[in-house]
Design an enzyme around this catalytic site. Sequence first.
Site, short mmCIF file in Angstrom:
data_model
loop_
_atom_site.label_atom_id
_atom_site.label_comp_id
_atom_site.label_asym_id
_atom_site.label_seq_id
_atom_site.Cartn_x
_atom_site.Cartn_y
_atom_site.Cartn_z
N ASP A 13 63.30 39.42 -12.75
CA ASP A 13 64.42 40.31 -13.18
C ASP A 13 65.61 40.06 -12.84
OD1 ASP A 13 62.98 42.31 -14.96
OD2 ASP A 13 62.03 43.48 -13.48
N LYS A 16 66.96 35.71 -15.63
CA LYS A 16 66.58 34.39 -16.51
C LYS A 16 67.26 34.02 -17.64
CE LYS A 16 62.35 35.87 -15.74
NZ LYS A 16 62.45 36.30 -14.46
N ALA A 39 57.46 40.94 -20.20
CA ALA A 39 58.37 40.33 -20.02
C ALA A 39 60.37 41.01 -20.72
CB ALA A 39 58.98 38.57 -20.32
N GLY A 40 61.11 41.56 -20.07
CA GLY A 40 61.92 42.31 -20.64
C GLY A 40 63.45 40.81 -20.26
N HIS A 41 63.80 41.26 -21.23
CA HIS A 41 65.19 39.40 -20.98
C HIS A 41 66.46 40.75 -21.40
CE1 HIS A 41 62.00 36.07 -19.85
NE2 HIS A 41 61.96 37.38 -19.11
N GLN A 222 58.82 36.89 -15.83
CA GLN A 222 58.54 36.91 -14.39
C GLN A 222 59.02 35.81 -13.24
OE1 GLN A 222 55.54 36.11 -16.97
NE2 GLN A 222 56.14 38.59 -17.49
N ARG A 303 63.43 50.29 -10.54
CA ARG A 303 63.14 48.99 -10.09
C ARG A 303 63.59 49.24 -8.13
NH1 ARG A 303 66.38 45.10 -13.90
NH2 ARG A 303 65.06 44.69 -15.46
N LEU A 330 76.11 38.95 -8.40
CA LEU A 330 76.90 39.23 -6.69
C LEU A 330 77.71 40.58 -6.93
CD1 LEU A 330 77.49 37.62 -4.21
CD2 LEU A 330 78.80 36.31 -5.79
P1 GDP Z 1 65.34 38.60 -16.70
O1 GDP Z 1 63.97 39.34 -16.77
O2 GDP Z 1 65.24 37.58 -15.36
O3 GDP Z 1 65.83 38.09 -17.72
O4 GDP Z 1 66.22 39.80 -15.94
P2 GDP Z 1 66.26 41.13 -17.28
O5 GDP Z 1 67.04 40.74 -17.96
O6 GDP Z 1 65.02 42.10 -16.62
O7 GDP Z 1 67.78 41.97 -15.69
C1 GDP Z 1 68.67 41.51 -15.40
C2 GDP Z 1 69.65 42.38 -15.76
O8 GDP Z 1 70.60 41.79 -14.82
C3 GDP Z 1 70.14 42.94 -17.25
O9 GDP Z 1 70.28 43.68 -17.53
C4 GDP Z 1 71.00 41.78 -17.18
O10 GDP Z 1 72.39 41.41 -18.41
C5 GDP Z 1 71.80 41.82 -15.80
N1 GDP Z 1 72.85 40.52 -15.33
C6 GDP Z 1 72.93 39.45 -15.82
N2 GDP Z 1 73.55 38.60 -15.15
C7 GDP Z 1 74.04 39.59 -14.38
C8 GDP Z 1 74.80 39.84 -13.31
O11 GDP Z 1 76.20 38.77 -12.69
N3 GDP Z 1 75.83 40.90 -12.72
C9 GDP Z 1 75.79 42.49 -13.30
N4 GDP Z 1 76.35 43.56 -12.98
N5 GDP Z 1 74.45 42.50 -14.02
C10 GDP Z 1 73.65 41.07 -14.67
P1 IMO Z 2 60.69 38.93 -16.35
O1 IMO Z 2 60.31 38.23 -17.13
C1 IMO Z 2 59.41 41.65 -13.51
C2 IMO Z 2 55.33 43.07 -12.89
C3 IMO Z 2 54.92 44.19 -13.13
C4 IMO Z 2 53.63 45.23 -12.08
C5 IMO Z 2 52.96 42.83 -12.07
C6 IMO Z 2 51.90 43.35 -13.17
O2 IMO Z 2 61.26 40.62 -17.02
O3 IMO Z 2 61.17 38.85 -15.39
P2 IMO Z 2 52.00 42.71 -16.20
O4 IMO Z 2 51.99 43.71 -16.72
O5 IMO Z 2 52.33 41.94 -16.19
O6 IMO Z 2 50.04 42.61 -15.44
O7 IMO Z 2 52.39 43.73 -14.70
O8 IMO Z 2 53.91 42.51 -12.66
N1 IMO Z 2 56.33 42.64 -13.92
C7 IMO Z 2 56.60 41.74 -13.76
N2 IMO Z 2 57.82 42.19 -13.03
N3 IMO Z 2 60.02 41.39 -14.95
C8 IMO Z 2 58.47 40.50 -14.95
O9 IMO Z 2 59.60 39.89 -16.32
C9 IMO Z 2 57.70 41.30 -15.04
N4 IMO Z 2 56.57 41.01 -15.90
C10 IMO Z 2 55.20 41.55 -14.89
O10 IMO Z 2 55.56 45.40 -12.88
O11 IMO Z 2 54.11 45.02 -10.91
MG MG Z 3 63.03 41.15 -17.21
#
Ligand code: GDP
Ligand code: IMO
Ligand code: MG
Length: 426
Positions: A13, A16, A39-41, A222, A303, A330
């Site tokens: 998270d 990415k 994954a959740g992007h 991840q 989180r 930031l």
């Molecule tokens: P990922 O799994 O690495 O793709 O990240 P996630 O999407 O799960 O979590 C990142 C969160 O931060 C998302 O809700 C994005 O929209 C948000 N985000 C990304 N960059 C920034 C930033 O610079 N500032 C803020 N406030 N939010 C951001």
């Molecule tokens: P993105 O791509 C954050 C964590 C779960 C748990 C551990 C194992 O969005 O960054 P799993 O379901 O993979 O067997 O769970 O890994 N986890 C993540 N935490 N971001 C993720 O993906 C994750 N994918 C798995 O919360 O602790």
């Molecule tokens: Mg994510």
Amino acid sequence: MATVAIEGMQWGDEGKGKVTDYFASRAEIVVRSQGGNNAGHSIEHAGKRYALRLLPSGILNPNVTNVLADGMVINPIALLDEIKGMKAQGIPCENFIISKRASVLLPYHVELDHVREAALGKAKIGTTGRGIGPCYEDKAQRTGLRMGDLLEPEYLRERLESALAIKNIELAAFGGKTFTVEEIMDSLKEAMDFLKPYIVDTSVFLRKALKENKKVLFEGAQGALLCTTHGTYPYVTSSSPLATAIPNNTGLPLNAVEDVVGIMKAYSTRVGEGPFPTELDGEIAKNIRDKGHEYGTVTKRPRRVGWLDIPQLNYVAGISGIKHVCLMLLDVLDVVDDIYICTKYLIDGKEIDYIPSTVSELAKVTPEYISLPSWKEDISHMTSYDALPEKCKAYIAKIEELTGLEICMVSVGPDKDATIIRKEMF
Ligand code: GDP
Ligand code: IMO
Ligand code: MG
């Protein structure tokens, strides 16, 4: 650089998805190579918000071919749902291909994930409950199915029969739901019919693309500390999010990845169980969580939040060969008065110069901190490094000094425009 990998440097998270989408306009191909719909992007693109799980984050860009490569675990029903959702949001979603070698994640993997976590009780991993671990286990056990099997229904049926003969015994032992071959075949029908034309040998496609010097972006899922081997085992996922795993997960040679761009938040977060040396609680954690919307994209769990951890980042930079990084979120740190950075790990008062490889040793670590004052003003509209407040620049400089990493991109908001580029990386 013609080929760049995006690697999460913490526990996932890190942002990415935003970085991949940002670079996708310059990429010809975007590749996901491991993990599944754990994954959740989240991406903010042209004023809309998208949540991607299985589809690579280049999907919003119609000129990009998105590859779901060999090392992924793919739930075909979840993938079809995701595609339907994207189409409903106006994204055509036709620019992707799926590897015949990728593993098929089926309903019994999801059920096994749930019954096992329940059986573990207090020792649970805190998985996303998407069946990821059980699916990778089947791959290693050689009872798994592969996406290519969906093209051969008779063979698929045979494979399912032998897999279920084992899985149902385990499910019954845990008091879980058991499955029949017919039930699984029926549940797969719509997704199979839809996905068939997209299932190909993606490694042949990628090797040809590299020969033709195509611009390829490898999007990690991840984060490094969730790597099965190098992360905080057993509180990890079941694949390797490290860029070093990409060649094996895509069918490409070692030199396929020219540079690895590390993605780090300006603080740390983690979802699920496991050690987290710089974890915060109380008011400061709540304020950071609320401002950063730190609730899981997949499971909506709040989180866990902590300060930036330099020993941890240096460890990841070392194992992955990272020199260039994007510093994300930031803008969030204007909610605190002072920002802390963990600079050292101490055990029994003595500094250690390594990252403990066992969770019991990691639990004994006391982080040592320095602090810097926060800038306490909104920076989300700032589009140049020079415009940032001096205290903000001091924080960036301190991170560079303590890690030796070059911060090439600073992200100050979820939107694509809220991005400051200091050095082009792709
Ligand atoms: P990922 O799994 O690495 O793709 O990240 P996630 O999407 O799960 O979590 C990142 C969160 O931060 C998302 O809700 C994005 O929209 C948000 N985000 C990304 N960059 C920034 C930033 O610079 N500032 C803020 N406030 N939010 C951001
Ligand atoms: P993105 O791509 C954050 C964590 C779960 C748990 C551990 C194992 O969005 O960054 P799993 O379901 O993979 O067997 O769970 O890994 N986890 C993540 N935490 N971001 C993720 O993906 C994750 N994918 C798995 O919360 O602790
Ligand atoms: Mg994510």
